[in-house]
Design an enzyme around this catalytic site. Structure first.
Site, PDB file in Angstrom:
ATOM      1  N   LYS A 231      -4.956   4.072   0.149  1.00 31.52           N
ATOM      2  CA  LYS A 231      -3.617   3.488  -0.019  1.00 31.52           C
ATOM      3  C   LYS A 231      -3.126   2.808   1.252  1.00 31.52           C
ATOM      4  CE  LYS A 231      -2.464   6.739  -3.624  1.00 31.52           C
ATOM      5  NZ  LYS A 231      -1.851   7.963  -3.992  1.00 31.52           N
TER       6      LYS A 231
ATOM      7  N   GLY B  69       0.891  -1.150   0.000  1.00 30.46           N
ATOM      8  CA  GLY B  69       0.000   0.000   0.000  1.00 30.46           C
ATOM      9  C   GLY B  69       0.922   1.189   0.000  1.00 30.46           C
ATOM     10  N   CYS B  70       0.444   2.340  -0.392  1.00 25.22           N
ATOM     11  CA  CYS B  70       1.312   3.503  -0.430  1.00 25.22           C
ATOM     12  C   CYS B  70       1.668   3.912   0.998  1.00 25.22           C
ATOM     13  CB  CYS B  70       0.601   4.628  -1.142  1.00 25.22           C
ATOM     14  SG  CYS B  70       1.594   6.077  -1.369  1.00 25.22           S
ATOM     15  N   GLN B  71       0.679   3.838   1.904  1.00 26.09           N
ATOM     16  CA  GLN B  71       0.917   4.275   3.281  1.00 26.09           C
ATOM     17  C   GLN B  71       1.194   3.095   4.201  1.00 26.09           C
ATOM     18  OE1 GLN B  71      -0.959   7.361   5.203  1.00 26.09           O
ATOM     19  NE2 GLN B  71      -1.860   8.297   3.432  1.00 26.09           N
TER      20      GLN B  71
ATOM     21  N   HIS C  92       4.361   9.892   3.135  1.00 21.94           N
ATOM     22  CA  HIS C  92       5.724  10.355   2.840  1.00 21.94           C
ATOM     23  C   HIS C  92       5.738  11.753   2.226  1.00 21.94           C
ATOM     24  CE1 HIS C  92       4.726   9.273  -1.226  1.00 21.94           C
ATOM     25  NE2 HIS C  92       4.618   8.005  -0.926  1.00 21.94           N
TER      26      HIS C  92
END
Lengths: 163, 419
Positions: A139, A71-73, B375
């Protein structure tokens, strides 16, 4: 309405009920009822996170890129196995909320046939107000995890049909 | 004692002023999850005041037509408003000439324009582009693509533990092969303000042009491109109370004239035939197709709003917010602030123990507090700290001391749940 602490006192009752009735729809309804106890949203999340904490620990051997759902996060690791034609999952996440949601999914989908999993109605996540976490734009790996669970189920059920 | 009551008085005046400003941002009075909205995600995008919303609405209701084309009255009015917006931008950033103001979709688009224009004609194999470790992906990836095309290479200046740039390494990174330095004015994930004036001056000593990513600077501090002597300065409208989809590339005429066009289309040509085309003069050479007219006009309204509010007030108030936030957050034993450079504005990035930023941001959201987790499109600097991301609270001129207290209370609740 009650706090997570009150809930802990009552949950023995619920888990008993759980083992007695094992249909996906019944387990899902139990979860919906369980979350309805909590009026305050943060209490709901606290309960969800507590459920995640009770998830059996994922073997380090499966905490690898092979079992990782990016996942992105948040990251999710998912390990499926098949015993006597039924699919079992162990999983983990580095985010506690995602991990709590994994615990719910495992509670509903663990120990079922591939067909059952593929056709499973997961609208209980909507009913408990956690649907937003399934959105791919969050995400958090959960949406990808459900897709992955269904893919495993599909692969396993087609294997079963072939044999 | 006198000093303290004087400060209190100043504080009250500031609070009144902030309340007055808040009332001109309609979205700030809404509720989120049955809590008053506490919007602390301004580094991602700021909210819009009535004057911007109304100006865009008035443009579409009364003035809309295509620009630079028609002889009819509406086209003339739209063109005038669009070109006046360019004048407003020119004045706002202290540029010498309006032809040096190119309207783009945003900062990303502006950097891509320069990167691809450079890749086409101005970069050769072995040439070097100097970036820093704290750049946003939009000031990294366009250069990687430009390097793929041209065979140039990227040199990266490291960041110190507190989030400051390692200046010695910056100096060392400049060489006779350096064709451009591209650096952020203010880091979006750390809040660090880079010493861009000195960096530009040092680069110019070797005849190296410098591009500044000003996305996180222009709404927080006065920027004068001539004083900085920046060769390129890029920023977005939506982070400075203006609309999305509009941004600015400022470039020195001499450089822009040397650069080939980035996109072809209407408005950017002088004449077209199948044998070849000749291009329009600046700034139109870089504005192919119908531009974001409403966006440019809305951006000008946002700049007027900032100018009327005044940077004296903005920097005073936002400094107070930042100090208060640091003070409140430092009271948490397990909280770690990422980015504590002495020169810092408007952003507090942090981690709460070993909890995941996603969890903290989700719990805060339920209390109506909007922060960013992740991020922040700055993976290299996150990797430098060995972390996957942070929770980021970022401030704007309409935030209040009370809102920071609400954030701290929210964090206390989140801490109680997560630990």
């Amino acid at each position: 309405m009650c706090s997570p602490k009150d809930w802990n006192a009552q949950k023995g009752f619920y888990f008993e009920k759980l083992t007695a009735a094992h249909e996906i729809s019944t387990v899902s309804q139990d979860i919906v009822d369980e979350f309805a106890f909590f009026e305050d949203w943060l209490d709901r999340y606290e309960h969800l996170i507590d459920l995640g904490r009770e998830l059996p620990i994922l073997d380090d051997a499966f905490r690898t890129n092979e079992y990782r759902i990016r996942g992105c996060q948040a990251q999710v690791w998912l390990h499926p196995s098949r015993i006597n034609g039924l699919v079992y999952f162990t999983a983990d996440s580095d985010a506690m909320i995602t991990k709590g949601l994994i615990a719910l999914l495992i509670r509903v989908l663990d120990g079922r046939t591939g067909d059952e999993i593929m056709n499973a109605d997961l609208s209980f996540l909507d009913a408990i107000g956690m649907k937003e976490h399934l959105s791919p734009t969050r995400k958090n790996g959960l949406d990808a995890m459900i897709k992955q669970i269904k893919l495993y189920a599909l692969a396993l059920s087609s294997q079963a049909n072939q044999s | 004692m006198r000093e303290s009551s004087h400060r209190e008085f100043e504080g009250t005046v500031l609070e009144d002023r902030v309340e007055q400003i808040r009332s001109s941002f309609p979205i700030l009075s809404r509720a989120v999850h049955e809590h008053p909205l506490v919007y602390l995600d301004n580094a991602a995008s700021s909210q819009k005041p009535d004057v911007v919303i109304d100006r865009i609405s008035r443009y579409y209701r009364e003035q809309h037509s295509n620009v630079h084309r028609g002889v009819h009255a509406l086209s003339q009015e739209a063109t005038d408003a669009y070109e006046e917006a360019r004048d407003t931008v020119c004045e706002f950033i202290g540029a010498d000439d309006r032809s040096e103001i190119i309207f783009t979709k945003g900062t990303t688009d502006a950097i891509n324009l320069v990167a691809f224009s450079y890749a086409g004609r101005m970069l050769e194999e072995g040439d070097e582009i100097v970036l820093t470790q704290m750049e946003h992906h939009s000031n990294i990836v366009p250069w990687q693509l430009a390097c793929e095309i041209s065979g140039a290479i990227i040199k990266v200046v490291p960041v110190e533990e507190d989030g400051s740039l390692n200046y010695e390494e910056y100096e060392k990174s400049l060489s006779e092969r350096t064709r451009l330095v591209a650096v952020t004015h203010v880091s979006n994930s750390l809040g660090t303000v880079n010493p861009v004036k000195r960096m530009i001056s040092d680069a110019h000593g070797l005849d190296i042009p410098v591009l500044i990513d000003g996305a996180q600077a222009v709404s927080h501090m006065p920027v004068n491109v001539c004083e900085l002597d920046a060769d390129f300065y890029c920023f977005s409208g939506h982070k400075m109370y203006g609309p999305t989809g509009i941004g600015v590339l400022y470039g020195k005429q001499e450089l822009l004239n040397r650069m080939p066009p980035y996109q072809g289309g209407g408005d950017m040509i002088e004449s077209v035939s199948f044998e070849g085309s000749s291009f329009n003069s600046l700034p139109h050479k870089f504005e192919a197709g119908t531009p974001n007219i409403a966006g440019a006009i809305g951006l000008a309204a946002a700049m007027d709003f900032i100018r009327e509010t005044g940077f004296d007030f903005i920097t005073d108030h936002e400094t107070r917010l930042l100090h208060h936030a640091h003070e409140k957050l430092q009271a948490f034993d397990r909280l770690r602030i990422i980015g504590t450079a002495p020169e810092k504005i408007s952003v507090v990035s942090f981690l709460l123990g070993d909890s995941h930023p996603y969890d903290v941001a989700t719990l805060l959201d339920r209390l109506g507090i909007a922060v960013r987790s992740g991020h922040h499109c700055t993976q290299p600097v996150m990797a430098r700290y060995g972390i996957p991301g942070t929770v980021r609270a970022s401030f704007a001129l309409y935030n209040t001391i009370d809102e920071i207290d609400v954030l701290a209370e929210g964090l206390e609740r989140a801490e109680g749940i997560l630990f």
